[in-house]
Structures are given as C-alpha cells and as structure tokens.
Motif scaffolding. Structure first.
Motif, PDB file in Angstrom:
ATOM      1  N   ASP A 185      11.525  15.786  31.751  1.00 62.62           N
ATOM      2  CA  ASP A 185      11.081  14.853  30.706  1.00 62.62           C
ATOM      3  C   ASP A 185      10.753  15.574  29.399  1.00 62.62           C
ATOM      4  OD1 ASP A 185      11.394  12.726  32.427  1.00 62.62           O
ATOM      5  OD2 ASP A 185       9.267  12.629  32.981  1.00 62.62           O
ATOM      6  N   ASP A 186       9.955  16.640  29.490  1.00 62.18           N
ATOM      7  CA  ASP A 186       9.585  17.354  28.266  1.00 62.18           C
ATOM      8  C   ASP A 186      10.791  18.014  27.616  1.00 62.18           C
ATOM      9  OD1 ASP A 186       6.987  16.543  28.656  1.00 62.18           O
ATOM     10  OD2 ASP A 186       6.156  18.552  28.989  1.00 62.18           O
TER      11      ASP A 186
ATOM     12  N   GLN B 193      15.532  15.404  28.995  1.00 60.57           N
ATOM     13  CA  GLN B 193      16.600  14.977  29.906  1.00 60.57           C
ATOM     14  C   GLN B 193      16.426  13.499  30.239  1.00 60.57           C
ATOM     15  OE1 GLN B 193      16.787  17.207  33.591  1.00 60.57           O
ATOM     16  NE2 GLN B 193      18.726  16.241  34.212  1.00 60.57           N
ATOM     17  N   THR B 194      17.476  12.720  30.021  1.00 61.55           N
ATOM     18  CA  THR B 194      17.408  11.277  30.279  1.00 61.55           C
ATOM     19  C   THR B 194      18.257  10.859  31.469  1.00 61.55           C
ATOM     20  OG1 THR B 194      19.210  10.809  28.717  1.00 61.55           O
ATOM     21  CG2 THR B 194      16.953  10.755  27.848  1.00 61.55           C
TER      22      THR B 194
END
Ligand code: 5GP
Ligand code: ZN
Length: 114
Positions: free
Chosen positions: A90-91, A94-95
């Motif tokens: 997340d940081d 990455q989606t």
C-alpha cells in the motif's frame, strides 16, 4: 490462476490487453493508463503478490522477467534508458496484487517520484 485477480485474467486471455511479448512464463502488455510515451507492464503468468514473494519462491523467474523488461524496452525504442518500477504494498502505491514491473520510458523521467 487466482480468483478475482485482474492480471491472472489477462495472463489467461480472459480479459484483453495489448500484448507486446508473451512466452510460457511471462507476459508484457501496455498499461491501460500510460504515464509516459512507453508504459508497459511485465507480469509472471503465475500469481505472486509482489516482487519479494516472487523472488523468494522463484528467483530465476524474477531474472527472466527483468530480462524481458529490458527486451521490450529496447523494442519500444528506449535506447536512452528507461525506468523499471515494482510498486510494492500500500505505501509503495501498489494497486493490483499480482506482481508487475512497470517499464517507463520515451521521455526524460523526473526524480524523485512522489
Ligand atoms: P500499480 O498501481 O499496482 O503499481 O500498477 C497497476 C497498473 O495497472 C496501473 O498503472 C494501471 O493503469 C494498470 N491497469 C489497471 N487496470 C488495467 C487493465 O485492465 N489493463 C491494463 N493493461 N492495465 C491496467
Ligand atoms: Zn494474479
């Protein structure tokens, strides 16, 4: 194939993509929302969440993926260089939780990224 994974579906041919390289282990295709004149994604056909888990399990596959990234960058005319990015977690921005290399090029890229 991991249920509900977009990139597994692309690797299986169930969702179309503009494919520029395909072999038995990896696939390279154009990003649907390019952020540079050249913006490709390179994925392993098998599902790993991120580059670290892929490399822990299958280091030779990471090597092959990076080799293919270099080849498709060259084929797209990135003689002056390109950027290889693995957004991770997340940081890291990455989606999509199927490891993918972004191959970015075709213009002078800025540093640092956001
Ligand atoms: P991430 O944010 O996980 O590092 O990168 C995911 C990338 O996948 C994004 O650059 C996004 O534009 C791309 N993308 C999302 N959905 C699709 C799709 O359906 N087809 C293709 N070709 N790219 C996609
Ligand atoms: Zn997947």
């Amino acid at each position: 194939m991991t249920e509900g994974c977009l990139f597994c579906a692309i690797a299986a041919g169930a969702i179309p993509a503009a494919v520029v390289h395909a072999d038995d282990q990896v696939l390279a295709f154009r990003d649907i929302a390019p952020t540079a004149p050249v913006h490709l994604l390179v994925i392993p056909r098998s599902h790993y969440p991120d580059i670290v888990s892929l490399t822990t399990a299958m280091p030779h596959l990471t090597g092959h993926l990076i080799d293919v990234a270099g080849r498709v960058a060259a084929a797209e005319g990135c003689a002056g260089g390109f950027r290889l990015v693995f957004n991770t977690g997340d940081d890291g921005g990455q989606t999509i939780g199927h490891v993918h290399a972004h191959v970015l090029g075709g213009r002078q890229l800025q540093w640092p990224p956001g």
